[in-house]
Design a protein around this motif. Structure first.
Motif: not given
Ligand code: P6P
Length: 335
Positions: A209, A272-273, A246, A116, A244, A260, A262, A242
């Motif tokens: 983010n 997204k996750l 997880l 990840d 980037g 945290y 998202y 942050y």
């Molecule tokens: P963004 C990495 O691709 C991930 O899945 C996580 O590890 C991370 O927190 C997040 O996406 C980052 O996404 O959109 O902020 O670049």
């Protein structure tokens, strides 16, 4: 000093029904961690494994060479185990049924994000492996089915991550608390370094983010404003951190306190996750350490999955911070 192996055997007594299978699986994950650690630490010197693989993964994201490498190593380690019946991975569209005599008679399935945050590798930022383990629900003696993988997170028997940072750590839970092990490269073993981790009920750090601010739901915008307001009694303004990645953001918040987030956004209307191999394992760890994890409205571990790669919003970390953020989401849920 206590090695991960000794710890696993010691704790095996907690699970008479497991009869050591879980221990066997954790041992194979330990092996995978060592292999990925070795290759990540040379990534800058090895053009064969840094950069894009030139193909897209099932997420439609550029698959990094090391993503594919980590996935293949993990699959190879797990298929060799008597205890594993199948594997679901971010890097493979469908789950993999280990359809052999051994696999059909195995009791457990594994879900994983093998690497990840891999887009950070080329710039030397910490990345991680996330895993989630379930007991199969289909009959022993048959090949596993999708239903074995679509179980709610509260059915997990174990979950954890490896963070490849300034040191490599393996952090996991089997439902009796959270323990962390640091890799001693000189000995080639993981040593117990963080016993019975408890996440502080409050923290001073939020991870999100903020570049997506304009796309966030109102509840998130209101919570961010709350985080940034001056209020000494509640140690605000909080600090924004942050990475980037997880696993890295989660790990810092687990040890120091923090949240945290998202969330959904106009770009990611479902978040997204991925629920099965990112949201659920992190939620299991957070709750076992005294924290919380929600999708903004409900407990992550109660979500009934419908698809292998389904997405979820994720609010995870210190109990009081997740409760506060969730309260803003509920208050402004129609905006
Ligand atoms: P963004 C990495 O691709 C991930 O899945 C996580 O590890 C991370 O927190 C997040 O996406 C980052 O996404 O959109 O902020 O670049």
């Amino acid at each position: 000093m206590k090695t991960l192996g000794e710890f696993i055997v010691e704790k095996q007594a907690d699970y008479p029904s497991a009869k050591g299978e879980l221990s066997g699986i954790l041992s194979s994950i330990r092996l995978v961690a060592k292999v990925i650690h070795r290759d990540i630490n040379k990534a800058g010197l090895n053009n064969d494994i840094i950069g894009n693989s030139g193909i897209e993964n099932v997420q439609g994201e550029a698959q990094m060479k090391l993503d594919a490498f980590a996935h293949e190593k993990m699959k190879a380690a797990l298929i060799a185990r008597d205890e594993v019946a199948g594997f679901g991975s971010e890097e493979e569209e469908n789950f993999v049924a280990f359809d052999t005599e051994r696999g059909r008679n195995a009791k457990y399935i594994i879900l994983a994000d093998p690497l990840d945050g891999s887009s950070n590798i080329d710039v030397n930022v910490a990345v991680g492996t996330i895993f989630s383990i379930y007991r199969r629900i289909s009959p022993i003696g048959t090949a596993v089915t999708l239903a074995d993988f679509l179980q709610p997170g509260h059915k997990q028997v174990a979950a954890g991550y490896i963070v490849y940072g300034s040191s490599t750590m393996l952090v996991y839970t089997t439902g009796n608390g959270v323990n962390g092990f640091t890799y001693d490269t000189s000995l080639g073993v993981f040593l117990l370094s963080h016993e019975n981790i408890k996440i502080p009920q409050n923290g001073k750090c939020y991870s999100i983010n903020e570049g997506n601010y304009l796309k966030f739901p109102m509840g998130v915008k209101k919570y961010l404003k709350y985080c940034q307001e001056e209020d000494e009694s509640s140690h605000r303004p909080y600090t924004s951190r942050y990475i980037g990645s997880l696993v890295s953001d989660f790990h810092r918040n687990l040890l120091k306190g923090g949240i945290y987030i998202y969330p959904t956004s106009t770009h990611y209307p479902l978040g997204k996750l991925r629920l099965l191999y990112e949201g659920n394992p992190m939620a299991f760890l957070a709750e076992q350490a005294g924290g919380l994890a929600s999708d903004g409205y409900q407990r992550i571990l109660d979500i009934e999955p419908t698809e292998l790669h389904q997405r979820t919003p994720l609010f995870v970390g210190s109990k009081n911070m997740v409760e506060k953020a969730t309260s803003f989401m509920l208050e402004y849920q129609n905006q």
